[in-house]
Design an enzyme around this catalytic site. Structure first.
Site, mmCIF file in Angstrom:
data_model
loop_
_atom_site.group_PDB
_atom_site.id
_atom_site.type_symbol
_atom_site.label_atom_id
_atom_site.label_comp_id
_atom_site.label_asym_id
_atom_site.label_seq_id
_atom_site.Cartn_x
_atom_site.Cartn_y
_atom_site.Cartn_z
ATOM 1 N N ILE A 62 0.831 -1.207 0.000
ATOM 2 C CA ILE A 62 0.000 0.000 0.000
ATOM 3 C C ILE A 62 0.861 1.251 0.000
ATOM 4 C CG2 ILE A 62 -1.667 1.330 1.364
ATOM 5 C CD1 ILE A 62 -2.886 -1.343 2.260
ATOM 6 N N TYR A 95 -3.175 -4.789 17.530
ATOM 7 C CA TYR A 95 -3.343 -4.073 16.256
ATOM 8 C C TYR A 95 -4.570 -3.157 16.305
ATOM 9 C CZ TYR A 95 -3.609 -3.466 11.160
ATOM 10 O OH TYR A 95 -3.668 -2.964 9.889
ATOM 11 N N ASP A 142 11.450 3.821 4.653
ATOM 12 C CA ASP A 142 11.230 2.418 5.013
ATOM 13 C C ASP A 142 12.444 1.926 5.780
ATOM 14 O OD1 ASP A 142 10.105 -0.236 5.099
ATOM 15 O OD2 ASP A 142 8.988 0.278 3.277
ATOM 16 N N ALA A 195 -4.376 -14.015 25.466
ATOM 17 C CA ALA A 195 -3.808 -14.851 26.530
ATOM 18 C C ALA A 195 -2.455 -15.432 26.148
ATOM 19 C CB ALA A 195 -4.778 -15.983 26.879
ATOM 20 N N ASP A 213 14.627 3.301 10.361
ATOM 21 C CA ASP A 213 13.742 2.600 11.286
ATOM 22 C C ASP A 213 13.045 3.667 12.122
ATOM 23 O OD1 ASP A 213 12.491 1.234 13.324
ATOM 24 O OD2 ASP A 213 14.237 0.041 13.899
#
Length: 445
Positions: free
Chosen positions: A217, A351, A236, A296, A259
């Site tokens: 993307i 996320y 990137d 978990a 990074d």
């Protein structure tokens, strides 16, 4: 990765077979021509309710495009724009019903429906505001009815002062660039900066940053921005330096292997931008990772590492840029969220948290950004055909594709086109919006 089902459904033999078996027949979507982007075409019928506020201005600016304004008395295939801003009572809502009851069958394949209304807070009376809010439910339901034809329905809500900002969203929603944007609500507000730009090359002479730009993307975003005239600073991780450099050289951009979670990364990025320009047009926070695991069983590393890539780095980069005047008076900030951040998803607590926080960033920063002439918006992609989705199990992948009104997955360019709209100068009145690019996925609908 190609969608074999979609390809077969649109073949001569497949059409007969699918029809005989009663199988869903998703329509191949029409997307932008990379050589002639932003050209509007076809017939469009424009009507409005009694007391509608924007009908005349919409007709006026569309006459300056290659679209043909349709005669309501002529039966022909056409896109539909309805200005519902004058609807103030339950009884008057019949005007909306009458228009679409009469005209919805005239939509062509991959047609467009745009309804224009007032943000409830902009209505003169609470009763009208309540009725205008009803347009949300209407557009989401209509979108599900027409999606099988590859058609989309979207709603533009206008704030007080937003009437000056409606041309850009209407042009975009009519364009092939909005192919996978369905059942969404955009809000037009008072423009925060100048809106003058060329409609075909709106980013000419502008410089923008795209993180995670080496592939997927992020690369599609960089390609769309370059197509629209921008110089792209692609960022990137150093491990992707070769891919990143090759891509930026092809697009005439600049590569910055970095990074973004490392110490001082935000300062390095800010200083790199400052060395290139005194006026950065925008930044697209696309870089992100997943580390899926049921809560978990999730390790603290899987939580913390993801949070730094998807959220912490975004906050630090914004802070570094906003500590300068690089983005002032016309700058754009775009976050890439996810429908997981809206609807949640099992195995993605980390996320979903990070992507929901990106939405929160837009909601809490819009006002302060506007005061400096900056807009901040976000996209929330659904199922997009990428290397990541190609790796998921076959049946899960098929469900992701089919469980939307359009019956197919999106492409990276679908996300990129919405971002290209957000960062165009003409979208200076689009601020604080979060748009799902998901074909109206059932997830979170």
């Amino acid at each position: 990765m190609s969608d074999t089902y979609l390809e077969l459904a649109n073949s001569a033999l497949g059409k007969k077979l699918f029809s005989a078996m009663g199988l869903p027949e998703p329509v191949a979507l029409v997307r932008e021509d990379s050589q002639h982007a932003h050209n509007l075409s076809g017939q469009v019928l424009i009507e409005g309710s009694l007391g509608a506020l924007f009908t005349d201005s919409v007709g006026s600016f569309l006459q300056g495009t290659s679209m043909q304004i349709s005669d309501p008395l002529v039966a022909e295939k056409r896109h539909l724009i309805y200005d519902a801003s004058g609807i103030a009572t339950a009884e008057q809502s019949a005007e909306l019903y009458n228009f679409f009851h009469r005209e919805v069958r005239s939509l062509p394949a991959c047609g467009r429906v745009i309804v224009i209304g007032l943000k409830p807070s902009a209505a003169d009376k609470p009763e009208q505001g309540a009725v205008q809010r009803g347009l949300h439910g209407f557009i989401k339901s209509l979108a599900k009815e027409i999606g099988r034809n590859g058609s989309t329905a979207n709603l533009l809500m206008v704030e007080k002062g937003g009437d000056a900002a409606i041309e850009a969203p209407i042009r975009f929603l009519l364009s092939a660039g909005s192919a996978f944007m369905n059942a969404q609500i955009l809000t037009a507000s008072t423009p925060v900066a100048a809106m003058e730009a060329d409609w075909q090359r709106p980013l000419q002479g502008k410089m923008l940053v795209v993180t995670g730009a080496a592939r997927g993307i992020g690369l599609a975003i960089a390609e769309v921005l370059a197509r629209d005239g921008a110089t792209v600073i692609g960022v990137d991780v150093p491990q992707a330096e070769k891919e990143l450099t090759e891509a930026m050289e092809r697009l005439g951009g600049l590569a910055l292997p970095l990074d973004i979670t490392s110490d001082g990364a935000a300062t390095i990025l800010r200083d790199f931008c400052s060395a290139q320009t005194s006026s950065l047009h925008g930044i697209i926070h696309n870089a992100g990772v997943t580390r899926d695991k049921m809560l978990a069983r999730m390790t603290d590393h899987q939580w913390n590492m993801l949070m730094q890539v998807n959220l912490g780095s975004v906050q630090r980069i914004n802070a570094a840029l906003l500590d300068t005047e690089l983005l002032d008076s016309g700058g754009k900030i775009v976050g890439v969220a996810s429908i997981s951040g809206i609807a949640g998803n099992a195995g993605q607590t980390n996320y979903a948290f990070s992507k929901s926080a990106v939405i929160g960033m837009v909601e809490t920063s819009a006002e302060s950004c506007a005061a400096r002439g900056i807009t901040i918006n976000a996209v929330a992609p659904g199922f997009i055909e990428t290397q990541m989705t190609a790796a998921i199990p076959f049946f899960t992948r098929q469900m992701g594709r089919r469980l939307s009104s359009l019956g197919q997955g999106g492409l990276p360019i679908d996300v990129a086109e919405v971002i290209g709209f957000f960062v165009s100068p003409q979208a200076a009145g689009i601020n604080g919006n979060v748009v799902r690019v998901c074909g109206q996925s059932i997830l979170g609908a």
